[in-house]
Motif scaffolding. Structure first.
Motif, PDB file in Angstrom:
ATOM      1  N   ALA A  18       1.266  -1.338  -0.241  1.00  0.00           N
ATOM      2  CA  ALA A  18      -0.012  -0.199  -0.380  1.00  0.00           C
ATOM      3  C   ALA A  18       0.695   1.445  -0.056  1.00  0.00           C
ATOM      4  O   ALA A  18       0.296   2.095  -0.637  1.00  0.00           O
ATOM      5  CB  ALA A  18      -1.125  -0.012   1.239  1.00  0.00           C
ATOM      6  N   ALA A  19       1.886   1.725   0.591  1.00  0.00           N
ATOM      7  CA  ALA A  19       2.972   2.418   0.843  1.00  0.00           C
ATOM      8  C   ALA A  19       3.844   3.018  -0.454  1.00  0.00           C
ATOM      9  O   ALA A  19       3.832   4.214  -0.686  1.00  0.00           O
ATOM     10  CB  ALA A  19       4.141   2.622   1.699  1.00  0.00           C
ATOM     11  N   LYS A  20       4.029   1.335  -1.457  1.00  0.00           N
ATOM     12  CA  LYS A  20       4.590   1.913  -2.733  1.00  0.00           C
ATOM     13  C   LYS A  20       3.936   2.182  -3.808  1.00  0.00           C
ATOM     14  O   LYS A  20       4.409   3.059  -4.926  1.00  0.00           O
ATOM     15  CB  LYS A  20       5.300   0.644  -3.148  1.00  0.00           C
ATOM     16  CG  LYS A  20       6.090  -0.366  -2.274  1.00  0.00           C
ATOM     17  CD  LYS A  20       6.564  -1.838  -2.686  1.00  0.00           C
ATOM     18  CE  LYS A  20       8.002  -2.046  -2.146  1.00  0.00           C
ATOM     19  NZ  LYS A  20       8.192  -3.050  -2.421  1.00  0.00           N
ATOM     20  N   GLU A  21       2.064   1.422  -3.414  1.00  0.00           N
ATOM     21  CA  GLU A  21       1.050   1.817  -4.188  1.00  0.00           C
ATOM     22  C   GLU A  21       0.945   4.011  -4.532  1.00  0.00           C
ATOM     23  O   GLU A  21       0.818   4.592  -4.677  1.00  0.00           O
ATOM     24  CB  GLU A  21       0.528   1.462  -4.644  1.00  0.00           C
ATOM     25  CG  GLU A  21      -0.028   0.188  -5.240  1.00  0.00           C
ATOM     26  CD  GLU A  21      -0.913  -1.309  -4.621  1.00  0.00           C
ATOM     27  OE1 GLU A  21      -2.475  -0.767  -4.590  1.00  0.00           O
ATOM     28  OE2 GLU A  21      -0.589  -2.538  -4.889  1.00  0.00           O
ATOM     29  N   ILE A  26       1.199   9.530  -5.688  1.00  0.00           N
ATOM     30  CA  ILE A  26       1.883  10.801  -5.064  1.00  0.00           C
ATOM     31  C   ILE A  26       2.933  11.331  -5.863  1.00  0.00           C
ATOM     32  O   ILE A  26       3.283  12.249  -7.136  1.00  0.00           O
ATOM     33  CB  ILE A  26       2.486  10.552  -4.309  1.00  0.00           C
ATOM     34  CG1 ILE A  26       1.580  10.495  -2.864  1.00  0.00           C
ATOM     35  CG2 ILE A  26       3.252  12.034  -3.839  1.00  0.00           C
ATOM     36  CD1 ILE A  26       2.164  10.551  -1.836  1.00  0.00           C
ATOM     37  N   ALA A  27       4.231   9.738  -6.663  1.00  0.00           N
ATOM     38  CA  ALA A  27       4.803  10.706  -8.297  1.00  0.00           C
ATOM     39  C   ALA A  27       4.312  10.653  -9.294  1.00  0.00           C
ATOM     40  O   ALA A  27       5.012  12.179 -10.035  1.00  0.00           O
ATOM     41  CB  ALA A  27       5.550   8.886  -8.284  1.00  0.00           C
ATOM     42  N   ALA A  28       3.480  10.077  -9.674  1.00  0.00           N
ATOM     43  CA  ALA A  28       2.521  10.501 -10.857  1.00  0.00           C
ATOM     44  C   ALA A  28       2.213  11.886 -10.496  1.00  0.00           C
ATOM     45  O   ALA A  28       1.643  12.331 -11.697  1.00  0.00           O
ATOM     46  CB  ALA A  28       1.681   9.265 -10.935  1.00  0.00           C
ATOM     47  N   ALA A  29       0.987  12.268  -9.660  1.00  0.00           N
ATOM     48  CA  ALA A  29       0.632  13.469  -9.082  1.00  0.00           C
ATOM     49  C   ALA A  29       1.786  14.641  -9.044  1.00  0.00           C
ATOM     50  O   ALA A  29       0.536  14.945 -10.366  1.00  0.00           O
ATOM     51  CB  ALA A  29      -0.494  13.155  -8.179  1.00  0.00           C
ATOM     52  N   THR A  34       3.227  18.935 -12.878  1.00  0.00           N
ATOM     53  CA  THR A  34       4.508  19.463 -12.941  1.00  0.00           C
ATOM     54  C   THR A  34       4.548  19.933 -14.138  1.00  0.00           C
ATOM     55  O   THR A  34       4.154  21.185 -14.756  1.00  0.00           O
ATOM     56  CB  THR A  34       6.131  18.270 -13.387  1.00  0.00           C
ATOM     57  OG1 THR A  34       6.035  18.795 -11.323  1.00  0.00           O
ATOM     58  CG2 THR A  34       6.771  19.723 -13.701  1.00  0.00           C
ATOM     59  N   GLU A  35       3.887  18.922 -15.396  1.00  0.00           N
ATOM     60  CA  GLU A  35       2.944  19.193 -16.769  1.00  0.00           C
ATOM     61  C   GLU A  35       1.929  19.902 -16.375  1.00  0.00           C
ATOM     62  O   GLU A  35       2.563  20.852 -17.648  1.00  0.00           O
ATOM     63  CB  GLU A  35       2.742  17.590 -17.317  1.00  0.00           C
ATOM     64  CG  GLU A  35       3.833  16.429 -17.694  1.00  0.00           C
ATOM     65  CD  GLU A  35       3.718  15.222 -17.635  1.00  0.00           C
ATOM     66  OE1 GLU A  35       1.851  15.035 -18.099  1.00  0.00           O
ATOM     67  OE2 GLU A  35       4.090  14.159 -17.925  1.00  0.00           O
TER      68      GLU A  35
END
Length: 174
Positions: A18-21, A26-29, A34-35
């Motif tokens: 769950a922490a990895k997901e 969060i990284a994808a968001a 940024t985009e």
């Protein structure tokens, strides 16, 4: 049945997964944010450039209109004659360096005032020499140029008018 140790192990693995997901989401968001910010910044810059261009065009038009209205016609006519004579002395240096397509069959000269016969002859002679052939010349008068002239050779425009000079000075080009 699952032992308490296995349950604890499963709980830890599930929490780690769950922490990895969560971290991946969060990284994808963040990447997406940024985009979006970059796109918004590009759109803002494009809008600012468009606004700046509109302001510049409006300022040039207003300055040209004011000069045309404020300067007496006799003064503009004298300035025009002097301006065109100076252009002729400079010899259209730009034209000699440019490639003019062979399919150009007519040159259009737009002048703030009608050209004097001597000016017309000099311009036509220089154009024919630069092009290496005789070409038809069409003349027009456009008082919005204030003084000077613009020569249209196909898609090429050599603008030696006061209006174009004002535009260049306003945009910071010589």
């Amino acid at each position: 049945p699952i032992s308490q140790a296995e349950a604890q192990n499963l709980k830890i693995k599930t929490a780690e997964q769950a922490a990895k997901e969560r971290d991946a989401m969060i990284a994808a968001a963040r990447t997406q944010a940024t985009e979006i910010i970059q796109q918004a910044d590009k759109a803002r810059n494009a809008l600012l450039a468009e606004i700046e261009e509109r302001i510049l065009k409006g300022a040039v038009k207003k300055a040209s209109d004011l000069l045309q209205e404020a300067l007496p016609e006799t003064f503009r006519h004298q300035a025009h004659a002097h301006w065109v004579d100076e252009l002729l002395k400079e010899g259209f240096g730009q034209l000699d360096k440019m490639h003019i397509p062979e399919n150009v069959s007519e040159i259009k000269i737009i002048s703030a005032f009608p050209l004097h016969e001597e000016q017309r002859k000099k311009i036509i002679k220089h154009l024919n020499e630069s092009l290496g052939r005789d070409i038809a010349v069409k003349e027009e008068v456009d008082s919005k140029l204030i003084v000077g002239l613009a020569i249209h050779i196909g898609s090429l425009v050599l603008d030696g008018s006061l209006k174009n000079t004002i535009k260049g000075k306003a945009s910071g080009t010589p």
